[in-house]
Design an enzyme around this catalytic site. Structure first.
Site, PDB file in Angstrom:
ATOM      1  N   THR A  70      44.109  22.841 -10.090  1.00 45.63           N
ATOM      2  CA  THR A  70      43.999  22.773  -8.416  1.00 45.63           C
ATOM      3  C   THR A  70      45.128  22.529  -7.762  1.00 45.63           C
ATOM      4  OG1 THR A  70      42.613  21.870  -6.987  1.00 45.63           O
ATOM      5  CG2 THR A  70      43.106  20.820  -8.646  1.00 45.63           C
ATOM      6  N   GLY A  94      42.457  18.510 -11.588  1.00 46.83           N
ATOM      7  CA  GLY A  94      42.540  18.032 -13.356  1.00 46.83           C
ATOM      8  C   GLY A  94      41.273  18.493 -13.724  1.00 46.83           C
ATOM      9  N   GLY A  95      40.489  19.462 -12.625  1.00 42.15           N
ATOM     10  CA  GLY A  95      39.098  19.934 -12.734  1.00 42.15           C
ATOM     11  C   GLY A  95      38.229  19.043 -13.136  1.00 42.15           C
TER      12      GLY A  95
END
Length: 525
Positions: free
Chosen positions: A348, A430-431
């Protein structure tokens, strides 16, 4: 203050405006928009859209976004949900009948209708000053002329390019291979899409030739998307969720984002005296890991599209956090919570901008997995996210896939407030790590007195999928102590996440911090 004998990065101080994001050309473009009379929203849109080309494994026009917006002249904060919905014909039952236990991540079934472009158009109209065409102009130029591939971008491209399939390989590879550092990457098809959006607004994307190109690509890959699904896409605007940690207020985006997980994690950690622990020691890493396991397990059970979710108050409750905290053994690791999906999401971008009038924008924009679904449209090269992989196929679960429904999302923008005043828009990439990352940054600052740049620089750990990931910044004895507590230790190939922040001091000074784990920077004027 950092040790100037050692490698590091100083904060960026400015008075008139500042942008922090993960690529310097995007940050510079955003500041140029501010200098040319634009406000923080104009600048954030300009920088974010450029990042779809500068970091194509992370985000793009086929993605989704969430934003927190604090308009100038007040303390109000608004939440913008630019996440897309599953096509009307989507069916968990059909995928179960076909033998699937989870949504296939590299299939058209995982592609929800992209919501970011509608959100950009809505935010520009509602809060921008210059207009959408001016915000998109820098990205159009870059997409035509090209951007040299940066080192971290090349690293991600090299490790993930095989996810690309069909037309995506033509648009996102050079001669069938990942571009190397310094090679120039162009996206002329995306530039044409942006010209149409600049001229026609959202209809330039969600209707007509662009929508037809996207629908054709998804249908050819087995998807059930229709032009009606695209035309119906609309972002939603509401209020953020508020939580507190030791007297500081943290605003998070409400579900279907996972921001409430950060609140739950911080509430669990508030039951422990973190300030008495070594910030880089085994005890803190252990307590944080155990708290994260419990918070993420609760997330997996209850978080969903808000229209289907019934346990939000349970997740926000301090009593829930206290009960979970009591389950933590200071000397022994528990098993990791089971996951409803096998998907690991690390990809992202995040951008934050504050302008001279102190409008603040905290915006996160993603295509989920690296290169999303790997599927791109033929003519315009729009690379689709695979956010539908965030659904579960478990029958009766609030996050079960269904037509017109939004999946549980991992991307979360944040804002820190003090006494009602917005003091720091920030985000951690970092999801799955993001709620843990929000908690880590805030506890670094609140419990250990770190300034924002030091809080981002500090080594990270994360309990995920039965492993405790430790960055190489930890001392060797910390690895050994955590292993003795029963953690299965691994050093991840990639660093854990990335982050950006802008601290707004009471005297008006803007302090920008940018994570060295990415290529980006903070730039002000």
């Amino acid at each position: 203050m950092r040790d100037f004998h050692k490698p590091g990065r100083s904060a960026v101080m400015a008075l008139n405006g500042l942008c922090a994001t993960s690529h310097p050309l995007a940050a510079q473009a955003a500041v140029d928009v501010l200098r040319n009379g634009g406000n923080a929203m104009d600048a954030a849109i300009a920088g974010a859209v450029i990042l779809g080309q500068a970091e194509p494994a992370m985000t793009g026009l086929g993605g989704d976004l969430f934003a927190l917006v604090s308009p100038a002249g007040g303390d109000e904060v608004i939440a913008v949900n630019g996440s897309g919905r599953a096509p009307a014909a989507a069916s968990a039952e059909a995928l179960r009948a076909a033998g699937h236990e989870t949504v296939p991540p590299k299939s058209a079934f995982a592609v929800t209708v992209p919501g970011a472009v509608d959100a950009f158009c809505t935010m520009s109209e509602r809060w921008g000053r210059l207009g959408l065409a001016d915000s998109l102009a820098p990205a159009i130029r870059y997409m035509e002329d090209g951007i040299p591939v940066a080192p971290r971008v090349a690293f991600d491209w090299h490790h993930n390019w095989e996810a690309l399939q069909g037309a995506a390989r033509q648009h996102y590879l050079h001669g069938g291979a990942a571009p190397k550092v310094g090679e120039v990457f162009r996206l002329p098809g995306n530039a044409e899409v942006l010209r149409r959006v600049a001229a026609q607004g959202r209809d330039g994307y969600y209707t007509g030739e662009v929508a037809e190109d996207m629908c054709a690509a998804l249908n050819a890959a087995g998807g059930l998307h229709t032009l009606e699904d695209f035309a119906a896409t609309a972002c939603t605007i509401g209020e953020p969720l508020s939580g507190s940690y030791k007297g500081r207020d943290l605003l998070e985006h409400p579900p279907n984002g996972q921001g409430v997980t950060a609140h739950l994690l911080l509430n669990i950690l508030s039951n422990f005296d973190l300030a008495a622990m070594d910030p880089f020691g085994a005890e803190r890493a252990h307590i944080e890991a155990e708290a994260a396991k419990l918070a993420y397990d609760a997330r997996n059970r209850f978080l969903a599209d808000p229209a289907y979710m019934t346990r939000l108050d349970h997740l926000k409750s301090p009593e829930t956090a206290a009960r979970l905290a009591a389950l933590i053994d200071p000397g022994r690791a528990m098993a990791s919570a089971s996951s409803l999906s096998e998907e690991v999401h690390r990809e992202t971008i995040y951008i934050t901008v504050v302008d001279r009038d102190r409008m603040a924008v905290s915006l996160i924009y993603s295509i989920f997995n690296s290169f999303g679904s790997g599927i791109a449209s033929e003519k315009f090269g729009i690379l689709f996210q695979n956010r539908g992989a965030g659904f579960t196929l478990a029958e009766g679960h609030p996050n079960e896939m269904a037509g017109g429904k939004r999946p549980m999302h991992t991307i979360i923008p944040g804002m820190l407030c003090d006494g009602g005043r917005v003091t720091m828009p920030f985000g951690v990439m970092g999801g799955q790590y993001q709620p843990n990352g929000h908690a880590r940054v805030l506890t670094n600052m609140i419990d250990y007195g770190m300034d924002p740049q030091a809080a981002l620089d500090a080594p990270r750990s994360f309990a995920e999928n039965g492993k405790l990931k430790l960055e190489r910044g930890y001392r060797e004895e910390v690895f050994a102590e955590l292993a003795e507590k029963g953690h299965d230790i691994m050093v991840p190939e990639e660093p854990i996440g990335g982050a950006q922040a802008i601290y707004i001091h009471e005297n008006g000074v803007l302090e920008g911090a940018s994570d060295p784990r990415k290529d980006g920077c903070a730039i002000g004027y």
